[in-house]
Design a protein around this motif. Structure first.
Motif, PDB file in Angstrom:
ATOM      1  N   LYS A  91       0.829  -1.219   0.000  1.00  0.00           N
ATOM      2  CA  LYS A  91       0.000   0.000   0.000  1.00  0.00           C
ATOM      3  C   LYS A  91       0.861   1.265   0.000  1.00  0.00           C
ATOM      4  CE  LYS A  91      -4.004  -1.905  -0.025  1.00  0.00           C
ATOM      5  NZ  LYS A  91      -4.678  -2.014  -1.283  1.00  0.00           N
ATOM      6  N   VAL A  92       2.033   1.197   0.588  1.00  0.00           N
ATOM      7  CA  VAL A  92       2.964   2.326   0.587  1.00  0.00           C
ATOM      8  C   VAL A  92       3.778   2.337  -0.698  1.00  0.00           C
ATOM      9  CG1 VAL A  92       4.979   3.335   1.750  1.00  0.00           C
ATOM     10  CG2 VAL A  92       3.112   2.357   3.107  1.00  0.00           C
ATOM     11  N   ALA A  93       4.215   1.167  -1.140  1.00  0.00           N
ATOM     12  CA  ALA A  93       5.118   1.067  -2.285  1.00  0.00           C
ATOM     13  C   ALA A  93       4.432   1.352  -3.618  1.00  0.00           C
ATOM     14  CB  ALA A  93       5.759  -0.320  -2.314  1.00  0.00           C
ATOM     15  N   GLU A  94       3.181   0.937  -3.771  1.00  0.00           N
ATOM     16  CA  GLU A  94       2.509   1.063  -5.067  1.00  0.00           C
ATOM     17  C   GLU A  94       2.477   2.488  -5.611  1.00  0.00           C
ATOM     18  OE1 GLU A  94      -1.284  -0.860  -4.770  1.00  0.00           O
ATOM     19  OE2 GLU A  94      -0.383  -2.862  -4.851  1.00  0.00           O
ATOM     20  N   PRO A  95       2.051   3.500  -4.839  1.00  0.00           N
ATOM     21  CA  PRO A  95       2.039   4.857  -5.415  1.00  0.00           C
ATOM     22  C   PRO A  95       3.440   5.380  -5.724  1.00  0.00           C
ATOM     23  CG  PRO A  95       1.196   4.877  -3.152  1.00  0.00           C
ATOM     24  CD  PRO A  95       1.443   3.461  -3.514  1.00  0.00           C
ATOM     25  N   ILE A  96       4.419   5.005  -4.916  1.00  0.00           N
ATOM     26  CA  ILE A  96       5.803   5.449  -5.162  1.00  0.00           C
ATOM     27  C   ILE A  96       6.331   4.800  -6.436  1.00  0.00           C
ATOM     28  CG2 ILE A  96       8.165   5.362  -4.264  1.00  0.00           C
ATOM     29  CD1 ILE A  96       6.851   5.505  -1.425  1.00  0.00           C
ATOM     30  N   ILE A  97       6.095   3.506  -6.584  1.00  0.00           N
ATOM     31  CA  ILE A  97       6.544   2.797  -7.787  1.00  0.00           C
ATOM     32  C   ILE A  97       5.849   3.352  -9.025  1.00  0.00           C
ATOM     33  CG2 ILE A  97       6.467   0.555  -8.959  1.00  0.00           C
ATOM     34  CD1 ILE A  97       6.963  -0.687  -6.122  1.00  0.00           C
ATOM     35  N   LEU A  98       4.560   3.631  -8.925  1.00  0.00           N
ATOM     36  CA  LEU A  98       3.828   4.188 -10.066  1.00  0.00           C
ATOM     37  C   LEU A  98       4.360   5.576 -10.437  1.00  0.00           C
ATOM     38  CD1 LEU A  98       1.623   3.763 -12.120  1.00  0.00           C
ATOM     39  CD2 LEU A  98      -0.002   4.732 -10.484  1.00  0.00           C
ATOM     40  N   LEU A  99       4.613   6.407  -9.444  1.00  0.00           N
ATOM     41  CA  LEU A  99       5.185   7.733  -9.691  1.00  0.00           C
ATOM     42  C   LEU A  99       6.528   7.627 -10.408  1.00  0.00           C
ATOM     43  CD1 LEU A  99       5.172  10.868  -9.063  1.00  0.00           C
ATOM     44  CD2 LEU A  99       6.565  10.243  -7.097  1.00  0.00           C
ATOM     45  N   LEU A 100       7.404   6.766  -9.891  1.00  0.00           N
ATOM     46  CA  LEU A 100       8.717   6.581 -10.518  1.00  0.00           C
ATOM     47  C   LEU A 100       8.591   6.006 -11.926  1.00  0.00           C
ATOM     48  CD1 LEU A 100      10.639   5.145  -7.441  1.00  0.00           C
ATOM     49  CD2 LEU A 100      11.100   7.339  -8.575  1.00  0.00           C
ATOM     50  N   ALA A 101       7.640   5.084 -12.122  1.00  0.00           N
ATOM     51  CA  ALA A 101       7.449   4.475 -13.436  1.00  0.00           C
ATOM     52  C   ALA A 101       6.984   5.494 -14.473  1.00  0.00           C
ATOM     53  CB  ALA A 101       6.458   3.321 -13.343  1.00  0.00           C
ATOM     54  N   VAL A 102       6.040   6.337 -14.092  1.00  0.00           N
ATOM     55  CA  VAL A 102       5.561   7.372 -15.026  1.00  0.00           C
ATOM     56  C   VAL A 102       6.695   8.337 -15.357  1.00  0.00           C
ATOM     57  CG1 VAL A 102       3.973   9.319 -15.259  1.00  0.00           C
ATOM     58  CG2 VAL A 102       3.152   7.152 -14.327  1.00  0.00           C
ATOM     59  N   ALA A 103       7.454   8.744 -14.349  1.00  0.00           N
ATOM     60  CA  ALA A 103       8.588   9.637 -14.590  1.00  0.00           C
ATOM     61  C   ALA A 103       9.650   8.958 -15.448  1.00  0.00           C
ATOM     62  CB  ALA A 103       9.190  10.088 -13.252  1.00  0.00           C
ATOM     63  N   GLY A 104       9.888   7.673 -15.216  1.00  0.00           N
ATOM     64  CA  GLY A 104      10.856   6.934 -16.020  1.00  0.00           C
ATOM     65  C   GLY A 104      10.428   6.810 -17.461  1.00  0.00           C
TER      66      GLY A 104
END
Length: 119
Positions: A91-104
């Protein structure tokens, strides 16, 4: 199993790419590298400025300096960190991973567009 689909693999890949670049190259995270790496700027003969990294001292500072100066090495540890966070605290990791993925993904697209425009 960590990856339910190829889409998840792609999302993780983009997130790892972006976080690795953030730690190893971006100016905004130079304060993280500063205790371990000295960045030296040299003006070349053609007037361009090149930045070189000098790893500091020995021991842990040297270890982390070598790690942060190598995007291959940092990428392995970033991959492990994101995968473990996703497994343990999704629940904590998913939004961070999604943010990084979109930026990547945006960074990859921008690189392609710049190269296309410069041809």
């Amino acid at each position: 199993m960590f990856f339910e689909s190829w889409l998840m693999f792609f999302i993780f890949s983009c997130a790892v790419f972006r976080l690795t670049r953030l730690l190893v190259f971006d100016k905004i995270t130079s304060f993280i590298r500063a205790p371990f790496i000295e960045e030296i700027q040299v003006t070349e003969d053609d007037g361009s400025v090149s930045t070189y990294m000098k790893i500091k001292e020995a021991g842990l500072r040297k270890f982390f300096g070598e790690l942060l100066s190598c995007y291959w090495c940092t990428g392995i540890w970033v991959s492990a960190l994101l995968l473990l966070c996703y497994e343990w605290i999704p629940k904590v990791a998913e939004p961070i991973i999604l943010l990084l993925a979109v930026a990547g993904a945006a960074a990859i697209i921008e690189t392609i567009v710049i190269r296309w425009l410069n041809e």
